[in-house]
Design an enzyme around this catalytic site. Sequence first.
Site, PDB file in Angstrom:
ATOM      1  N   HIS A   1       0.839  -1.197   0.000  1.00  0.00           N
ATOM      2  CA  HIS A   1       0.000   0.000   0.000  1.00  0.00           C
ATOM      3  C   HIS A   1       0.881   1.257   0.000  1.00  0.00           C
ATOM      4  CE1 HIS A   1      -3.961  -2.023   1.502  1.00  0.00           C
ATOM      5  NE2 HIS A   1      -3.519  -2.499   0.352  1.00  0.00           N
TER       6      HIS A   1
ATOM      7  N   GLU B   1       1.134   3.863   1.901  1.00  0.00           N
ATOM      8  CA  GLU B   1       1.762   4.276   3.156  1.00  0.00           C
ATOM      9  C   GLU B   1       3.045   3.473   3.406  1.00  0.00           C
ATOM     10  OE1 GLU B   1      -1.313   3.409   2.499  1.00  0.00           O
ATOM     11  OE2 GLU B   1      -2.777   4.221   3.904  1.00  0.00           O
TER      12      GLU B   1
ATOM     13  N   CYS C   1      -5.946   1.832   5.623  1.00  0.00           N
ATOM     14  CA  CYS C   1      -6.763   0.632   5.867  1.00  0.00           C
ATOM     15  C   CYS C   1      -6.610   0.130   7.295  1.00  0.00           C
ATOM     16  CB  CYS C   1      -6.452  -0.451   4.848  1.00  0.00           C
ATOM     17  SG  CYS C   1      -4.792  -1.118   4.963  1.00  0.00           S
TER      18      CYS C   1
ATOM     19  N   ALA D   1     -19.155   8.238 -31.849  1.00  0.00           N
ATOM     20  CA  ALA D   1     -18.811   9.325 -32.764  1.00  0.00           C
ATOM     21  C   ALA D   1     -20.003   9.519 -33.687  1.00  0.00           C
ATOM     22  CB  ALA D   1     -17.574   8.957 -33.573  1.00  0.00           C
TER      23      ALA D   1
ATOM     24  N   SER E   1     -19.433   2.153 -39.838  1.00  0.00           N
ATOM     25  CA  SER E   1     -19.259   3.473 -39.228  1.00  0.00           C
ATOM     26  C   SER E   1     -17.861   4.027 -39.495  1.00  0.00           C
ATOM     27  CB  SER E   1     -19.507   3.371 -37.727  1.00  0.00           C
ATOM     28  OG  SER E   1     -18.643   2.416 -37.175  1.00  0.00           O
TER      29      SER E   1
ATOM     30  N   LEU F   1     -11.150  -4.664 -30.331  1.00  0.00           N
ATOM     31  CA  LEU F   1     -11.403  -4.134 -28.987  1.00  0.00           C
ATOM     32  C   LEU F   1     -10.181  -4.219 -28.070  1.00  0.00           C
ATOM     33  CD1 LEU F   1     -15.045  -5.489 -28.429  1.00  0.00           C
ATOM     34  CD2 LEU F   1     -14.334  -3.317 -29.435  1.00  0.00           C
TER      35      LEU F   1
ATOM     36  N   GLU G   1     -18.746   0.993 -26.379  1.00  0.00           N
ATOM     37  CA  GLU G   1     -18.429   1.705 -27.630  1.00  0.00           C
ATOM     38  C   GLU G   1     -19.529   1.664 -28.684  1.00  0.00           C
ATOM     39  OE1 GLU G   1     -14.696   1.731 -29.496  1.00  0.00           O
ATOM     40  OE2 GLU G   1     -13.595   1.134 -27.716  1.00  0.00           O
TER      41      GLU G   1
ATOM     42  N   ARG H   1     -28.007   1.020 -30.632  1.00  0.00           N
ATOM     43  CA  ARG H   1     -29.086   0.356 -29.887  1.00  0.00           C
ATOM     44  C   ARG H   1     -28.635  -0.014 -28.468  1.00  0.00           C
ATOM     45  NH1 ARG H   1     -32.030  -4.767 -31.486  1.00  0.00           N
ATOM     46  NH2 ARG H   1     -30.059  -5.169 -32.525  1.00  0.00           N
TER      47      ARG H   1
ATOM     48  N   SER I   1     -29.951   1.573 -24.968  1.00  0.00           N
ATOM     49  CA  SER I   1     -30.584   0.773 -23.916  1.00  0.00           C
ATOM     50  C   SER I   1     -29.954   1.069 -22.550  1.00  0.00           C
ATOM     51  CB  SER I   1     -30.566  -0.724 -24.250  1.00  0.00           C
ATOM     52  OG  SER I   1     -29.258  -1.155 -24.439  1.00  0.00           O
TER      53      SER I   1
HETATM   54  C1  AOF Z   1      -4.544   1.866   1.963  1.00  0.00           C
HETATM   55  N1  AOF Z   1      -3.509   2.186   1.163  1.00  0.00           N
HETATM   56  O1  AOF Z   1      -2.463   2.123  -0.792  1.00  0.00           O
HETATM   57  C2  AOF Z   1      -4.556   1.068  -0.654  1.00  0.00           C
HETATM   58  C3  AOF Z   1      -5.654   0.786   0.193  1.00  0.00           C
HETATM   59  O2  AOF Z   1      -6.067  -6.613  -0.687  1.00  0.00           O
HETATM   60  P1  AOF Z   1      -5.326  -5.495  -0.078  1.00  0.00           P
HETATM   61  O3  AOF Z   1      -4.662  -5.855   1.197  1.00  0.00           O
HETATM   62  O4  AOF Z   1      -4.362  -4.823  -1.033  1.00  0.00           O
HETATM   63  O5  AOF Z   1      -6.419  -4.399   0.348  1.00  0.00           O
HETATM   64  C4  AOF Z   1      -7.185  -3.772  -0.635  1.00  0.00           C
HETATM   65  C5  AOF Z   1      -8.119  -2.781   0.017  1.00  0.00           C
HETATM   66  O6  AOF Z   1      -7.371  -1.853   0.822  1.00  0.00           O
HETATM   67  C6  AOF Z   1      -8.863  -1.927  -0.996  1.00  0.00           C
HETATM   68  O7  AOF Z   1     -10.112  -2.494  -1.349  1.00  0.00           O
HETATM   69  C7  AOF Z   1      -9.052  -0.618  -0.245  1.00  0.00           C
HETATM   70  O8  AOF Z   1     -10.128  -0.711   0.658  1.00  0.00           O
HETATM   71  C8  AOF Z   1      -7.747  -0.515   0.546  1.00  0.00           C
HETATM   72  N2  AOF Z   1      -6.730   0.094  -0.289  1.00  0.00           N
HETATM   73  N3  AOF Z   1      -5.625   1.219   1.464  1.00  0.00           N
HETATM   74  O9  AOF Z   1      -4.485   2.165   3.165  1.00  0.00           O
HETATM   75  C9  AOF Z   1      -3.456   1.820  -0.123  1.00  0.00           C
HETATM   76  N4  AOF Z   1      -4.518   0.638  -1.938  1.00  0.00           N
HETATM   77 ZN    ZN Z   2      -3.318  -0.127   3.626  1.00  0.00          ZN
END
Ligand code: AOF
Ligand code: ZN
Length: 346
Positions: free
Chosen positions: A54, A56, A81, A160, A174, A210, A289, A293, A297
């Site tokens: 993450h 942090e 988190c 477009a 197209s 695609l 894209e 139709r 929808s």
């Molecule tokens: C943070 N810092 O950089 C991110 C967070 O599966 P994991 O352990 O990677 O957790 C994913 C979840 O953590 C994600 O759904 C979101 O709630 C949080 N993401 N949190 O503190 C981060 N990427």
């Molecule tokens: Zn985290």
Amino acid sequence: MQASPDVLFMRRALQIARLGEGKVAPNPLVGCVLVHPEHGIIGEGWHPYFGGPHAEVNAIRSVHNEDWLRESTAYVTLEPCSHFGKTPPCADLLVAKGIPRVVICNTDPNPLVAGKGIEKLRSAGIEVQTGILEKEGAQLNRFFFTSFIKKRPFITLKWAQTSDGFIAREDGSSKWISSVESRLRVHSWRAEHQAILVGSGTLRTDDPMLTVRGWKGKSPVRIVLDPDLTLPTHLRVFSDPTSETWVLNQVKDESTGHLHFKRLNPLGFTLADVLDHLQKDGIQSLFIEGGSRLLQSFIDAGLWDEAFVFKSDVVFGTGIKAPVFQHHQFITSEHSGPDILQKFIH
Ligand code: AOF
Ligand code: ZN
């Protein structure tokens, strides 16, 4: 208006969060900047790819002198988190490092976190400020937020149209409505989304690949709606292995190579069923894209979030009419080569 240091540092955190673009889904883009009152920015980090550390954690790893953390502010674009996921809780890490102040852009809608991260920080005596550049953060992670809040993927429509309002010739072709520049933009949007969808009519007449070409990034998962499996098997979405193709149908569940048949309700399925299925399979963003139709929808069902419409100066005279919005808000208009590109939100 003058930007405070908090705003400037959060802007920087949002900027580095983008370095994970196209690689973190279905996780959010997150950036973290660590700022010491005398030394300024002492560390930076971002969530680089799905399953990776993450933001942090990476920011703290980048700091030379960890003692400085006890006097620093952490600017994080998303609430740290509080859960044990692929990594231990970031909130615990910030507490353990003795960081006295945390500034947050958005709270995390993930029910595993949703306020519990902030609670952890506050109960450890950390000063927490939320809502700095909240709108910018919400825009950056619009796919992630929509998926948690609306319980369906974020939906982007694109088409477009000629200056006289046609999306295709009568035979469905197209070609030559939009310019080279506009088509390049389309490839950049494909790379931003996790999945792409076109209607079966468009598949038959255009036989599109695609995939992402002429731009950097991963090709999205190709979603094909083929209830009775009647589409010709020679189509390129079936034969080309560049990216996965998911064929949502009423007949069978089967996987071979890049081709995945997924059986939905055998008695018939709705757009809502399709979105439900994609949501459950971790798809947070869907790029649609055409053709007219299918786009109509989704518009009629109110199932869209953002739309990009190219208007070219080509005239067809007759053909298939472009979709018509029900409720929409005009956002911007700009030149895209000889075309005009308009952006709308729902
Ligand atoms: C943070 N810092 O950089 C991110 C967070 O599966 P994991 O352990 O990677 O957790 C994913 C979840 O953590 C994600 O759904 C979101 O709630 C949080 N993401 N949190 O503190 C981060 N990427
Ligand atoms: Zn985290």
